[in-house]
Design a protein around this motif. Structure first.
Motif, short mmCIF file in Angstrom:
data_model
loop_
_atom_site.label_atom_id
_atom_site.label_comp_id
_atom_site.label_asym_id
_atom_site.label_seq_id
_atom_site.Cartn_x
_atom_site.Cartn_y
_atom_site.Cartn_z
N GLY A 53 -47.94 -17.92 -6.91
CA GLY A 53 -49.00 -17.92 -7.92
C GLY A 53 -50.26 -18.57 -7.41
N ALA A 54 -50.10 -19.73 -6.74
CA ALA A 54 -51.26 -20.43 -6.21
C ALA A 54 -51.95 -19.60 -5.13
CB ALA A 54 -50.85 -21.79 -5.66
N GLY A 55 -51.14 -18.92 -4.33
CA GLY A 55 -51.70 -18.07 -3.28
C GLY A 55 -52.55 -16.96 -3.87
N LEU A 56 -52.04 -16.37 -4.96
CA LEU A 56 -52.78 -15.31 -5.64
C LEU A 56 -54.09 -15.86 -6.20
CD1 LEU A 56 -52.49 -12.33 -6.61
CD2 LEU A 56 -51.67 -13.26 -8.77
N GLY A 57 -54.00 -17.02 -6.84
CA GLY A 57 -55.19 -17.66 -7.38
C GLY A 57 -56.21 -17.93 -6.30
N LEU A 58 -55.73 -18.42 -5.17
CA LEU A 58 -56.64 -18.72 -4.06
C LEU A 58 -57.31 -17.44 -3.58
CD1 LEU A 58 -57.69 -20.84 -2.10
CD2 LEU A 58 -55.76 -20.32 -0.60
N GLY A 59 -56.52 -16.36 -3.51
CA GLY A 59 -57.08 -15.08 -3.07
C GLY A 59 -58.22 -14.65 -3.99
N ILE A 60 -57.98 -14.72 -5.30
CA ILE A 60 -59.01 -14.32 -6.26
C ILE A 60 -60.24 -15.22 -6.12
CG2 ILE A 60 -59.55 -14.15 -8.72
CD1 ILE A 60 -56.56 -13.49 -9.17
#
Lengths: 262, 332, 282
Positions: free
Chosen positions: C27-34
């Protein structure tokens, strides 16, 4: 001695001029002011300012909370670079911010042509004004939250986790209550900055009265026109902006000690 | 949630044990845990004792799921828990600095785990009341953590951890942030509490006195390895090596051997196996007297005596006496 | 209850190892990507566009653009005014912070609030505010419109809080006992200030001054009304950039913008170094 210098300096530079604007605005009584603030152009500008600032603050709040959690709670490559990039827009001229947006999203910019072909206009339209406003207030929420998160540490969240709380439950029940005052403070700062932005919005808006004119543009455009009526408009609008700013300062000042106490 | 596999354990049923096998953990080049094996007996009160940086906290955090091993396994209540996230392990964790939820009252802190589990309101209220009584905080139910003392906060944290009826209770230097007096009170209190609730408890400490006083069993950890496991008496009287001996009580070196300074005989004439020394200093601390000496080989053994002994021997600075170990340590 | 269990079950145990604190979860990785994508579209690409436009006609083109007499005059004036303002702020800002922390007098609380006004007041309103007092028909009979002094005044107005707000917390935290110790050793007031207090607050003064320099360098809204935008006299870099972009000369606009950008980056890096050094010491 020092006290006298400090008080005189601040009075001469800030307090007196502000008072003089108030006096100017109401020189002819209340009626002309009411006339201005009920005029169509003024109301349109007020509405546009509210829309642009509202969207920009919402975006920056979500971004600020999410990004500050990532920056404080996780270690990954490029962390410092991202942090620096977030700080950059507020350190540069708002005019440069506006020009940069034009060069990418304007009609002759990198993406502007393609976006316009797709029927989406950014520059000289609301999206561009929102982008400009987001940029000039980008780090304000984040910079308030980061120290609070750092000071709170990770143990409360770990304790919640060992008590069975999943990621969302930890966020809503532990993290958000921990940062709420810092968040409120950051939002108030962003709102003040967003409503008052002039330079960057000036570049990307086109400033057409009643269409793409925010309150700050309204002040400028009115002042640049000649005639007593236009001057009155400028001062009335400036007074409204000033009143909003003072309310926000009071809110901010009220929030600050609470944040320190935690 | 109450149908959790192995959930029959906890406070109501049979207590559950912890089994750690071959756990290895490195931080960069630093080996925090070097293939550690450990079995924690069900229902016991076990201390992980060792110097700072010896790996004891890392081991506790791995058992709690707050960190993960590079290799090796952790079993809690007969179940492999090595890679389970903390919220699914059924461990209660108590932090050195309490980790109190600052925005919640004492009662809401204690209720937290139960609210997460969506237990009925009246059940939660009942349970919280019961636990607050157990930790003697019933009159502080509506206070915020900032209005509690350190000792009270730590008792609240303990009640909070016990509320969810964990399989095991883990405490990381639970009394480390408290002042000496409160610390001693809480020690006795933890001992009594454990006698009442019988949950398998593992606590980390660097204070040998605390471990000796509170625990049924002590695990001595140093430099990422377990040095010895045993009862407090065992460890004190039959230390496996010099490290354990010197960590669990006072030691002095007499003729090259490590001995306890209170297990040294002071003689006024030469006898077989005794070492000739000159008394260099007599330090009185209340009833105790610490006699420092200088031997011919340049070593400086010291002896722990009491005032009566000193008077009987007529000991004075400058006197020549002979020292002999009373207890000779069995070869480990 | 089932919701928690399901969310948790999504963390696979079969993957071989769990996540340690500080490691990115999915989830954090996805957030960071966005977040990174957003920053790229919002900050990085536009900045890249400025720099690349500035050098569209090569280094010679860039050089030509920034050495254009009008551009050069604007840059010179902006840098000079910003430097002057920064210097004044470093002194008076420290003084005001000192008064706010160490002095007690009626109305101090009001002074505190007034200090924040320049931060919250829209810049265009700030310009208007100054003109009413220091413009034509002002009560003091001083008319600064169209003068370089007027521009400096506007810059002083908008940068007032920077040094004050950065020095204030340091002074509050400063250990009074150190000063008392110095006094007990026979140090005079001036010596105590120079040898004990100044070293403590210097990083804060420098970082506040750097922020006001960056702000002054890029200021636009508060100066346009009072400067009257006189070419070669009171035109600031930002006004010049705006004029160029509006007269369809993007290279000229981008070149000067790049210069301002470069200075902003240098200031930020400097601040980062100072903060790191202070953090290590503290």
């Amino acid at each position: 001695m020092l006290r006298t210098i400090a008080v005189l300096y601040v009075t001469g530079l800030v307090a007196l001029p502000v008072a003089s604007v108030v006096q100017h605005t109401f020189a002819d009584g209340l009626a002309p002011v009411i006339e201005v603030i009920t005029s169509e152009d003024f109301l349109a500008a007020l509405r546009l300012t509210a829309i642009v600032a509202g969207i920009a603050v919402t975006i920056n709040t979500v971004f600020g909370v999410g990004m500050s959690l990532l920056l404080v709670r996780y270690r990954f490559r490029g962390r410092r670079f991202i942090s620096a990039v977030i700080d950059l827009p507020v350190s540069i001229s708002p005019i440069v911010v506006g020009v940069a947006l034009i060069l990418v999203y304007g009609s002759y910019g990198w993406f502007g042509g393609a976006l316009e072909d797709a029927g989406f206009r950014v520059i000289f339209a609301v999206p561009g004004m929102v982008l400009a406003t987001v940029l000039v207030s980008l780090p304000l929420v984040l910079r308030e939250i980061v120290p609070t998160l750092e000071e709170a540490g990770i143990e409360q969240e770990q304790a919640a986790q060992s008590l069975g709380a999943g990621p969302w439950q930890r966020f809503w029940r532990i993290t958000l209550p921990t940062i709420k005052w810092a968040l409120a403070y950051g939002v108030a700062l962003s709102l003040a900055r967003s409503m008052g932005e002039f330079g960057a919005v000036r570049v990307v808006s086109g400033s057409v009265a009643g269409v793409s004119q925010t309150l700050t543009l309204y002040v400028n455009d009115s002042y640049q026109e000649f005639g007593a009526q236009a001057q009155q408009q400028a001062f009335a609008a400036a007074f409204v902006l000033m009143a909003i700013a003072v309310v926000l300062i009071v809110v901010i000042a009220a929030l600050r000690p609470k944040e320190d106490r935690s | 949630m109450s149908q959790h596999p192995g959930r029959s354990g906890g406070r109501s049923g049979e207590p559950s044990g912890i089994v750690v096998r071959g756990v290895h953990r490195k931080f960069g080049d630093f080996v925090a845990l070097d293939d550690v094996d450990l079995e924690v007996k069900p229902g016991g009160l076990t201390a992980l004792l060792g110097p700072s940086g010896g790996g004891k906290s890392t081991l506790l955090r791995i058992i709690a799921g707050l960190d993960y091993p590079d290799r090796g396994t952790v079993e809690i209540a007969g179940q492999d828990a090595t890679f389970l996230p903390p919220q699914r392990r059924s461990v209660g964790f108590v932090f050195q600095h309490y980790a109190a939820f600052k925005h919640l009252t004492t009662a809401r802190n204690v209720a937290f785990g139960l609210e997460i589990r969506k237990r009925p309101k009246n059940e939660v209220a009942e349970k919280v009341q019961e636990l607050l009584e157990l930790v003697h905080l019933e009159q502080f139910a509506d206070r915020l953590p900032s209005q509690l003392s350190g000792g009270q906060r730590q008792r609240m944290a303990l009640a909070r951890a016990l509320a969810v009826e964990p399989e095991v209770l883990l405490l990381d230097e639970p009394f480390g942030a408290l002042d000496a007096k409160v610390r001693k009170e809480l020690r006795d209190w933890l001992r009594r509490l454990h006698d009442e609730v019988h949950v398998t408890t593992l606590f980390v400490t660097h204070d040998q006195e605390e471990a000796l006083e509170v625990a049924d069993e002590i695990v001595v950890i140093n430099e990422g390895r377990i040095e010895q496991v045993g009862s407090p008496g065992d460890l004190y009287d039959r230390p496996a090596n010099d490290f354990v001996m010197s960590f669990l009580g006072p030691v002095t070196r007499l003729a090259g051997e490590l001995v306890r300074p209170h297990d040294v005989e002071v003689l006024l004439d030469e006898r077989a196996g005794a070492v000739e020394v000159t008394v260099t200093k007599l330090l009185r601390v209340g009833y105790e007297v610490r006699a420092e000496t200088l031997a011919a080989d340049g070593s400086t053994p010291w002896v722990q005596l009491n005032r009566v002994q000193v008077d009987e021997l007529g000991l004075q600075v400058g006197a020549v006496v002979w020292l002999r170990a009373l207890v000779v340590r069995a070869a480990a | 209850m089932s919701l928690v269990a399901q969310v948790d079950r999504a963390t696979p145990t079969a993957r071989g190892r769990g996540r340690r604190p500080g490691e990115l979860t999915r989830g954090a990785g996805l957030g960071l990507g966005i977040g990174v994508l957003w920053l790229s579209l919002l900050v990085l690409l536009p900045i890249a566009a400025i720099v690349s436009t500035a050098f569209e006609d090569g280094i010679a083109g860039f050089w030509e653009a920034i050495t254009d007499p009008e551009a050069l005059a604007a840059i010179r004036f902006t840098v000079g005014a910003a430097a002057l303002v920064t210097l004044v702020n470093a002194v008076i800002g420290t003084l005001i912070a000192w008064v706010l922390v160490r002095d007690q007098f009626p109305g101090k609380r009001i002074l505190e609030v007034i200090i924040d006004i320049p931060f919250a007041l829209p810049t265009i309103v700030a310009g208007l505010v100054l003109i009413t007092l220091y413009g034509p028909g002002g009560p003091f009979g001083i008319n600064l419109v169209g003068t370089q002094a007027g521009v400096v005044l506007a810059l002083l107005f908008v940068t007032l809080p920077f040094v004050v707000r950065s020095v204030q917390p340091v002074l509050i935290d400063a250990d009074r006992e150190v000063e008392q110790a110095a006094a007990s050793l026979g140090a005079s007031g001036f010596v105590i200030f120079r040898r004990v207090i100044l070293p403590t607050i210097t990083p804060a003064v420098v970082s506040g001054a750097a922020l006001s320099f960056a702000r002054a360098l890029g200021e636009f809204g508060s100066v346009i009304l009072i400067s009257a935008n006189l070419i070669g006299k009171t035109q600031v870099s930002s006004s010049y950039i705006l004029k160029m972009i509006e007269s369809q000369e993007p290279v000229a606009a981008a070149a000067v913008a790049t210069l301002l950008l470069g200075v902003a980056v240098v200031v930020l890096v400097m601040l980062d170094v100072i903060q790191r050094r202070t953090a290590r010491r503290g």
